[in-house]
Design a protein around this motif. Structure first.
Motif, mmCIF file in Angstrom:
data_model
loop_
_atom_site.group_PDB
_atom_site.id
_atom_site.type_symbol
_atom_site.label_atom_id
_atom_site.label_comp_id
_atom_site.label_asym_id
_atom_site.label_seq_id
_atom_site.Cartn_x
_atom_site.Cartn_y
_atom_site.Cartn_z
ATOM 1 N N LEU A 147 17.274 51.642 22.130
ATOM 2 C CA LEU A 147 18.142 52.324 23.095
ATOM 3 C C LEU A 147 17.980 53.838 23.031
ATOM 4 O O LEU A 147 17.945 54.514 24.057
ATOM 5 N N ARG B 273 21.191 49.634 27.144
ATOM 6 C CA ARG B 273 22.494 50.296 27.019
ATOM 7 C C ARG B 273 23.602 49.265 27.264
ATOM 8 O O ARG B 273 24.594 49.214 26.560
ATOM 9 N N PHE C 244 30.240 47.964 21.062
ATOM 10 C CA PHE C 244 31.167 49.087 20.861
ATOM 11 C C PHE C 244 32.444 48.937 21.692
ATOM 12 O O PHE C 244 33.131 49.920 21.925
ATOM 13 N N LEU D 230 20.538 52.453 15.582
ATOM 14 C CA LEU D 230 21.970 52.719 15.399
ATOM 15 C C LEU D 230 22.230 53.231 13.984
ATOM 16 O O LEU D 230 23.011 54.160 13.765
ATOM 17 N N GLY E 134 23.494 56.949 13.682
ATOM 18 C CA GLY E 134 24.910 57.039 13.331
ATOM 19 C C GLY E 134 25.198 57.507 11.935
ATOM 20 O O GLY E 134 26.242 58.103 11.690
ATOM 21 N N SER F 192 27.216 61.185 11.087
ATOM 22 C CA SER F 192 28.598 60.975 10.626
ATOM 23 C C SER F 192 28.811 61.611 9.253
ATOM 24 O O SER F 192 29.865 62.196 8.980
ATOM 25 N N LEU G 184 29.131 65.327 9.718
ATOM 26 C CA LEU G 184 30.449 65.707 10.257
ATOM 27 C C LEU G 184 31.491 65.772 9.139
ATOM 28 O O LEU G 184 32.284 66.725 9.056
ATOM 29 N N PRO H 212 26.654 68.204 14.421
ATOM 30 C CA PRO H 212 25.489 67.582 13.778
ATOM 31 C C PRO H 212 24.306 67.490 14.747
ATOM 32 O O PRO H 212 23.163 67.708 14.362
ATOM 33 N N ALA H 213 24.584 67.181 16.036
ATOM 34 C CA ALA H 213 23.508 67.214 17.047
ATOM 35 C C ALA H 213 23.522 68.629 17.632
ATOM 36 O O ALA H 213 24.034 68.852 18.730
ATOM 37 N N LEU I 261 20.453 68.923 21.863
ATOM 38 C CA LEU I 261 20.249 67.576 22.406
ATOM 39 C C LEU I 261 18.748 67.297 22.402
ATOM 40 O O LEU I 261 17.929 68.191 22.170
ATOM 41 N N PHE I 262 18.391 66.033 22.657
ATOM 42 C CA PHE I 262 16.974 65.706 22.782
ATOM 43 C C PHE I 262 16.352 66.615 23.846
ATOM 44 O O PHE I 262 16.934 66.780 24.928
ATOM 45 N N ARG J 236 14.357 67.519 26.920
ATOM 46 C CA ARG J 236 14.061 66.686 28.098
ATOM 47 C C ARG J 236 12.914 67.271 28.906
ATOM 48 O O ARG J 236 12.728 68.488 28.921
ATOM 49 N N PHE K 263 28.820 65.224 21.494
ATOM 50 C CA PHE K 263 28.246 63.888 21.649
ATOM 51 C C PHE K 263 27.395 63.788 22.926
ATOM 52 O O PHE K 263 27.109 62.692 23.402
ATOM 53 N N VAL L 202 25.427 59.755 27.141
ATOM 54 C CA VAL L 202 26.345 60.236 26.102
ATOM 55 C C VAL L 202 26.259 59.298 24.894
ATOM 56 O O VAL L 202 25.913 58.121 25.032
ATOM 57 N N ILE M 243 26.630 56.640 22.313
ATOM 58 C CA ILE M 243 27.279 55.336 22.445
ATOM 59 C C ILE M 243 28.255 55.100 21.288
ATOM 60 O O ILE M 243 29.178 54.304 21.387
HETATM 61 C C1 HEM Z 1 29.365 62.548 14.316
HETATM 62 C C2 HEM Z 1 28.598 61.567 14.678
HETATM 63 C C3 HEM Z 1 27.672 61.569 15.856
HETATM 64 C C4 HEM Z 1 27.210 62.608 16.618
HETATM 65 C C5 HEM Z 1 27.537 64.087 16.482
HETATM 66 C C6 HEM Z 1 26.349 62.036 17.632
HETATM 67 C C7 HEM Z 1 25.730 62.767 18.631
HETATM 68 C C8 HEM Z 1 24.984 62.221 19.651
HETATM 69 C C9 HEM Z 1 24.483 62.937 20.781
HETATM 70 C C10 HEM Z 1 24.657 64.422 21.031
HETATM 71 C C11 HEM Z 1 23.816 62.058 21.566
HETATM 72 C C12 HEM Z 1 23.152 62.362 22.908
HETATM 73 C C13 HEM Z 1 21.775 62.928 22.697
HETATM 74 C C14 HEM Z 1 21.157 63.449 23.978
HETATM 75 O O1 HEM Z 1 21.665 63.196 25.085
HETATM 76 O O2 HEM Z 1 20.139 64.114 23.874
HETATM 77 C C15 HEM Z 1 23.869 60.770 20.915
HETATM 78 C C16 HEM Z 1 23.272 59.619 21.398
HETATM 79 C C17 HEM Z 1 23.311 58.424 20.740
HETATM 80 N N1 HEM Z 1 24.047 58.121 19.628
HETATM 81 FE FE1 HEM Z 1 25.250 59.376 18.598
HETATM 82 N N2 HEM Z 1 26.279 60.695 17.441
HETATM 83 C C18 HEM Z 1 27.083 60.359 16.378
HETATM 84 C C19 HEM Z 1 27.332 59.097 15.895
HETATM 85 C C20 HEM Z 1 26.735 57.968 16.352
HETATM 86 C C21 HEM Z 1 26.994 56.639 15.845
HETATM 87 C C22 HEM Z 1 28.032 56.312 14.775
HETATM 88 C C23 HEM Z 1 26.148 55.790 16.487
HETATM 89 C C24 HEM Z 1 25.984 54.314 16.362
HETATM 90 C C25 HEM Z 1 26.425 53.583 15.377
HETATM 91 C C26 HEM Z 1 25.372 56.593 17.427
HETATM 92 C C27 HEM Z 1 24.393 56.102 18.260
HETATM 93 C C28 HEM Z 1 23.818 56.827 19.286
HETATM 94 C C29 HEM Z 1 22.862 56.251 20.228
HETATM 95 C C30 HEM Z 1 22.311 54.836 20.215
HETATM 96 C C31 HEM Z 1 22.561 57.258 21.146
HETATM 97 C C32 HEM Z 1 21.610 57.149 22.346
HETATM 98 C C33 HEM Z 1 22.398 56.658 23.540
HETATM 99 C C34 HEM Z 1 21.548 56.553 24.802
HETATM 100 O O3 HEM Z 1 20.559 57.271 24.931
HETATM 101 O O4 HEM Z 1 21.934 55.790 25.683
HETATM 102 N N3 HEM Z 1 25.761 57.893 17.313
HETATM 103 N N4 HEM Z 1 24.605 60.886 19.763
#
Ligand code: HEM
Length: 468
Positions: free
Chosen positions: A91, A103, A110, A259, A263, A267, A270, A325-326, A329-330, A332, A390, A396, A398
């Motif tokens: 994903l 997705r 979730f 994931l 994740g 986490s 943070l 933490p992020a 962003l990725f 693009r 996020f 956004v 997941i």
């Molecule tokens: C403090 C904790 C977290 C932060 C700061 C964070 C931050 C982010 C951000 C900024 C993105 C978007 C990236 C982009 O658009 O370029 C993202 C995507 C994602 N995150 Fe998190 N994340 C966190 C925790 C988690 C957890 C706990 C999981 C799963 C268990 C998770 C799974 C994902 C996945 C699978 C995506 C891609 C979603 C997609 O492209 O449809 N993240 N995260």
């Protein structure tokens, strides 16, 4: 809205097709982006080798990119190809129809109704950690710990429990080390001018292959165990992935791996940044201890308690603002020409959004470098797309609700028993795969056994805080 995007395009001087910019991105990214925003405004165009690339610092363009025009961009292949070496076809990296399908499937894991169960796992692990720390503190009631390592391990154990319904892995140290190697590799290989083949006898390549092996054995083993379980829903994320992917072991493995990786490190980071902020802010520490003690009366928290702990949540949101933490962003890449709120992007252009820089914009956040959780206790003073720890839009995070719940519950559990008291050194943010404190986070913790814990009592520790 104050400060609408001006339409001016900042173009910093460059040297040798932007090699100087690439070097700063690799070695000094946070300061470089912040500097660009301050000196060149909301829209900055850079040459990065063969690519025309953009940094967008205004919420109008951020919104246009992540919501209206998100489908005109893909994640930059150079980066996703690196991560795909261990994540596979997941994903996190998928695009187009394949992404939509994945997705939908992963989202099922979730659902809101599943979150309290994941929360209970997080609390159980945090309570176990509090026991261990209290024992370690002994008579003295204090201990100095590398809090970043402790939080990384805690979130790994929580991920194993929530994702796979598994006990903490026995080789947790090895897994932590492997995750660290992959995080470093992702950063190094995606920012290197060329990617060298894996067969070269280099230490970095050997370590990467070792780390990929450790993670593959872990996830493949846990997925196989999940597939062999007689029950269809063990309440964990894996059960849902197995059901959604109809037992396709490869698809389950790839999503479970991504994931776990997406994740766990974020986490942990943070929690590290939140505790670092609390160690430096005795007044906020005292207020949050009161909130938690009064709200929970000494019992362990549950997901349902969180509505009654607004300051706990505000601390976390403020930590996410100052140290997302992020932090970027990725990256693009545009697949077609598109207008982003007045900025003409050509097909092939790269676009970068940097929450770290956005979150420190004085137009939206007064005194932006100060830790002030009160910002999150009232109505936001910032436009919606000025704060995006996020991400936003269809891609956004997941795991956003899961991550916020986990962090709040861990804070509410640990702070009943132990408090971060003093930083041994000022943490320096290290922008690698996620933003973590460089070289760890040595911090002194104090036990609250004389004040309050799950059994209740007086509040000597709080008074000590207030007296400071
Ligand atoms: C403090 C904790 C977290 C932060 C700061 C964070 C931050 C982010 C951000 C900024 C993105 C978007 C990236 C982009 O658009 O370029 C993202 C995507 C994602 N995150 Fe998190 N994340 C966190 C925790 C988690 C957890 C706990 C999981 C799963 C268990 C998770 C799974 C994902 C996945 C699978 C995506 C891609 C979603 C997609 O492209 O449809 N993240 N995260």
């Amino acid at each position: 809205m104050p400060g609408r995007a001006s339409g001016r395009i900042g173009q910093p001087r460059r040297w040798l097709l932007g090699v100087d910019h690439l070097v700063r991105i690799k070695f000094d990214q946070l300061a470089f982006y912040d500097d660009l925003r301050r000196r060149h405004g909301d829209v900055v165009r850079l040459r990065l080798g063969p690519y025309r690339s953009w940094l967008l610092f205004h919420p109008d363009q951020v919104e246009a990119l992540l919501t209206q025009h998100w489908a005109s961009f893909i994640r930059f292949r150079r980066l996703t190809e690196v991560v795909a070496q261990w994540n596979g076809d997941s994903l996190l990296l998928a695009e187009g129809e394949a992404w939509r399908e994945r997705r939908r499937k992963v989202l099922a894991a979730f659902q809101t109704r599943r979150l309290p169960g994941y929360g209970a796992v997080a609390v159980a692990h945090a309570a176990r950690l509090a026991d261990r720390l209290t024992r370690q503190m002994g008579e003295a009631g204090t201990a100095t710990l590398d809090t970043d390592a402790v939080m990384a391990r805690l979130t790994l154990d929580i991920a194993a429990g929530t994702l796979f319904g598994a006990d903490p892995p026995e080789n947790g140290d090895e897994i932590e080390a492997a995750l660290q190697v992959l995080s470093d590799t992702a950063f190094r290989e995606s920012t290197a001018p060329i990617r060298l083949p894996d067969w070269l006898p280099l230490r970095a390549k050997r370590r990467k292959l070792w780390a990929m092996g450790v993670m593959d054995r872990l996830v493949v083993g846990l997925v196989a165990r999940g597939l062999a379980r007689p029950t269809t829903d063990g309440g964990d994320l894996l059960s849902m992935l197995i059901a959604q992917h109809r037992g396709d072991a490869r698809a389950v493995r790839d999503d479970a791996m991504s994931l776990l990786i997406a994740g766990h490190e974020t986490s942990g980071a943070l929690l590290s940044w939140t505790f670092a902020a609390l160690a430096r802010a005795p007044a906020w520490r005292s207020r949050v201890l009161h909130e938690i003690d009064d709200g929970l009366g000494g019992r362990l928290p549950q997901a349902e308690d969180l509505a009654g702990l607004p300051l706990t949540r505000a601390l976390i949101e403020e930590a996410l603002r100052l140290h997302p933490p992020a932090y970027s962003l990725f990256l693009r890449q545009a697949t077609q020409a598109v207008d982003l709120a007045g900025v003409a992007i050509r097909a092939g252009d790269l676009v970068q959004i940097a929450p770290y820089a956005l979150h420190r914009d004085g137009r939206w956040f007064a005194d932006p470098d100060t830790f002030d959780p009160a910002r999150f206790l009232g109505k936001p003073t910032w436009p919606r797309y000025a704060y995006l720890p996020f991400g936003a839009g269809p891609r956004v995070c997941i795991g956003q609700n899961f991550a916020l719940m986990e962090a709040c519950l861990v804070l509410a559990t640990l702070l009943q028993r132990v408090v971060p008291e003093r930083l041994e050194q000022d943490p320096v943010p290290d922008p690698k795969f996620s933003l973590r404190p460089r070289g760890g986070l040595p911090m002194r913790w104090r036990s609250r056994r004389d004040s309050i814990g799950p059994k209740g009592g007086n509040r000597l520790s709080d008074r000590a805080d207030e007296a400071r």
